[in-house]
Write a protein that holds these residues in place. Structure first.
Motif, PDB file in Angstrom:
ATOM      1  N   LEU A  84       1.131  -0.922   0.071  1.00 46.47           N
ATOM      2  CA  LEU A  84       0.014   0.108   0.035  1.00 46.47           C
ATOM      3  C   LEU A  84       0.995   1.339  -0.530  1.00 46.47           C
ATOM      4  CD1 LEU A  84      -3.342  -1.260   2.633  1.00 46.47           C
ATOM      5  CD2 LEU A  84      -2.098  -1.559   0.162  1.00 46.47           C
ATOM      6  N   GLN A  85       0.550   1.679  -1.444  1.00 48.29           N
ATOM      7  CA  GLN A  85       1.607   3.442  -1.139  1.00 48.29           C
ATOM      8  C   GLN A  85       1.339   4.187  -0.882  1.00 48.29           C
ATOM      9  OE1 GLN A  85       2.809   3.326  -4.952  1.00 48.29           O
ATOM     10  NE2 GLN A  85       4.646   4.017  -4.878  1.00 48.29           N
ATOM     11  N   PHE A  86       1.178   5.558  -0.616  1.00 49.40           N
ATOM     12  CA  PHE A  86       1.109   6.769   0.449  1.00 49.40           C
ATOM     13  C   PHE A  86       2.500   7.439  -0.027  1.00 49.40           C
ATOM     14  CE2 PHE A  86      -0.926   3.811   3.063  1.00 49.40           C
ATOM     15  CZ  PHE A  86      -2.555   4.464   3.267  1.00 49.40           C
ATOM     16  N   ALA A  87       1.502   8.530  -0.454  1.00 48.53           N
ATOM     17  CA  ALA A  87       2.316   9.997  -0.573  1.00 48.53           C
ATOM     18  C   ALA A  87       2.869  10.615   1.041  1.00 48.53           C
ATOM     19  CB  ALA A  87       1.657  10.549  -1.673  1.00 48.53           C
ATOM     20  N   MET A  88       1.816  10.883   1.297  1.00 44.53           N
ATOM     21  CA  MET A  88       1.723  11.614   2.985  1.00 44.53           C
ATOM     22  C   MET A  88       1.584  10.813   3.821  1.00 44.53           C
ATOM     23  SD  MET A  88      -0.145  15.171   1.387  1.00 44.53           S
ATOM     24  CE  MET A  88      -0.703  14.946   3.229  1.00 44.53           C
ATOM     25  N   ARG A  89       2.668  10.936   5.376  1.00 46.19           N
ATOM     26  CA  ARG A  89       2.699  10.664   6.510  1.00 46.19           C
ATOM     27  C   ARG A  89       0.747  10.795   7.029  1.00 46.19           C
ATOM     28  NH1 ARG A  89       7.443  12.671   9.217  1.00 46.19           N
ATOM     29  NH2 ARG A  89       9.311  11.571   8.263  1.00 46.19           N
ATOM     30  N   GLY A  90      -0.061  11.267   6.619  1.00 43.82           N
ATOM     31  CA  GLY A  90      -1.180  11.937   6.636  1.00 43.82           C
ATOM     32  C   GLY A  90      -2.325  10.833   6.507  1.00 43.82           C
TER      33      GLY A  90
ATOM     34  N   ALA B  71      -1.884   7.725   5.916  1.00 43.47           N
ATOM     35  CA  ALA B  71      -1.265   6.872   6.553  1.00 43.47           C
ATOM     36  C   ALA B  71      -1.991   6.393   7.599  1.00 43.47           C
ATOM     37  CB  ALA B  71      -0.110   5.615   5.610  1.00 43.47           C
ATOM     38  N   ALA B  72      -1.511   7.566   8.119  1.00 44.61           N
ATOM     39  CA  ALA B  72      -1.776   6.960  10.032  1.00 44.61           C
ATOM     40  C   ALA B  72      -2.677   6.634  10.308  1.00 44.61           C
ATOM     41  CB  ALA B  72      -1.991   8.539  10.570  1.00 44.61           C
ATOM     42  N   LYS B  73      -4.231   6.210   9.830  1.00 34.20           N
ATOM     43  CA  LYS B  73      -5.017   5.724  10.937  1.00 34.20           C
ATOM     44  C   LYS B  73      -4.781   4.611  10.049  1.00 34.20           C
ATOM     45  CE  LYS B  73      -9.184   9.195  10.378  1.00 34.20           C
ATOM     46  NZ  LYS B  73     -10.309   9.524   9.934  1.00 34.20           N
ATOM     47  N   LEU B  74      -4.306   3.677   8.930  1.00 34.22           N
ATOM     48  CA  LEU B  74      -3.984   2.361   8.455  1.00 34.22           C
ATOM     49  C   LEU B  74      -3.537   2.055   9.627  1.00 34.22           C
ATOM     50  CD1 LEU B  74      -4.527  -0.030   7.065  1.00 34.22           C
ATOM     51  CD2 LEU B  74      -2.738   0.970   5.960  1.00 34.22           C
ATOM     52  N   LEU B  75      -1.986   3.162   9.775  1.00 33.25           N
ATOM     53  CA  LEU B  75      -0.695   2.525  10.346  1.00 33.25           C
ATOM     54  C   LEU B  75      -1.404   2.291  12.311  1.00 33.25           C
ATOM     55  CD1 LEU B  75       2.131   4.343   9.312  1.00 33.25           C
ATOM     56  CD2 LEU B  75       0.982   2.096   9.173  1.00 33.25           C
ATOM     57  N   ALA B  76      -2.270   3.250  12.627  1.00 33.85           N
ATOM     58  CA  ALA B  76      -2.690   3.272  14.193  1.00 33.85           C
ATOM     59  C   ALA B  76      -4.047   1.733  14.200  1.00 33.85           C
ATOM     60  CB  ALA B  76      -3.101   4.515  14.480  1.00 33.85           C
ATOM     61  N   ARG B  77      -4.598   1.448  13.227  1.00 39.26           N
ATOM     62  CA  ARG B  77      -5.485   0.910  13.043  1.00 39.26           C
ATOM     63  C   ARG B  77      -4.704  -0.457  13.703  1.00 39.26           C
ATOM     64  NH1 ARG B  77      -9.507   1.515   8.913  1.00 39.26           N
ATOM     65  NH2 ARG B  77      -9.154   3.605   9.109  1.00 39.26           N
TER      66      ARG B  77
ATOM     67  N   GLY C  73      -2.412   7.056  -2.342  1.00 39.95           N
ATOM     68  CA  GLY C  73      -2.747   7.759  -1.718  1.00 39.95           C
ATOM     69  C   GLY C  73      -2.607   9.208  -3.567  1.00 39.95           C
ATOM     70  N   THR C  74      -3.234   8.633  -4.258  1.00 45.66           N
ATOM     71  CA  THR C  74      -3.475  10.519  -5.602  1.00 45.66           C
ATOM     72  C   THR C  74      -3.744  11.072  -5.246  1.00 45.66           C
ATOM     73  OG1 THR C  74      -2.878   7.630  -6.854  1.00 45.66           O
ATOM     74  CG2 THR C  74      -3.630  10.009  -7.817  1.00 45.66           C
ATOM     75  N   ALA C  75      -4.874  11.278  -4.499  1.00 46.90           N
ATOM     76  CA  ALA C  75      -6.033  12.332  -4.792  1.00 46.90           C
ATOM     77  C   ALA C  75      -5.741  12.461  -3.509  1.00 46.90           C
ATOM     78  CB  ALA C  75      -7.715  12.057  -5.125  1.00 46.90           C
ATOM     79  N   GLY C  76      -4.478  12.594  -2.469  1.00 45.88           N
ATOM     80  CA  GLY C  76      -4.545  13.200  -1.034  1.00 45.88           C
ATOM     81  C   GLY C  76      -6.238  13.363  -0.196  1.00 45.88           C
TER      82      GLY C  76
END
Length: 107
Positions: free
Chosen positions: A12-18, A20-26, A97-100
């Motif tokens: 799963l590839q994201f541009a910004m930490r924000g 991915a934050a919910k996924l990583l926290a879960r 994370g394409t569209a933010g």
């Protein structure tokens, strides 16, 4: 199905930490060291597993190491995609994370 595809991770590839934050926290993801890539580009790698035991990598373009702004855009995305294919041979890459995200819309 080949042996590679059975063992290869889902990415799963994201541009910004924000983003991915919910996924990583879960999930039960752990930050994995990737010094040769992280120090040059600022990319982050987190590793976890699904309930069925499949390896999942969460890769974030992160902050650019020189100017400390989010490394967004096609150049960062292309470099991150190349690095993850070269180092991890994933079976699938999902660019999440394409569209933010927009806080006002819950994202």
């Amino acid at each position: 199905m080949s042996q590679l595809s059975k063992k290869a991770p889902l990415v799963l590839q994201f541009a910004m930490r924000g983003e991915a934050a919910k996924l990583l926290a879960r999930g039960s993801f752990e930050r994995r060291e990737w010094p040769e890539i992280e120090s040059r580009y600022g990319f982050e790698l987190h590793e976890g597993r699904t309930r069925l035991g499949h390896e999942v990598l969460v890769e974030i373009a992160g902050l650019h190491p020189l100017n400390e702004v989010d490394a967004i855009g096609t150049l960062s995305s292309g470099l991150l995609t190349h690095a993850l294919i070269a180092h991890h041979s994933p079976r699938m890459i999902i660019n999440a994370g394409t569209a933010g995200g927009f806080e006002a819309r819950g994202g």
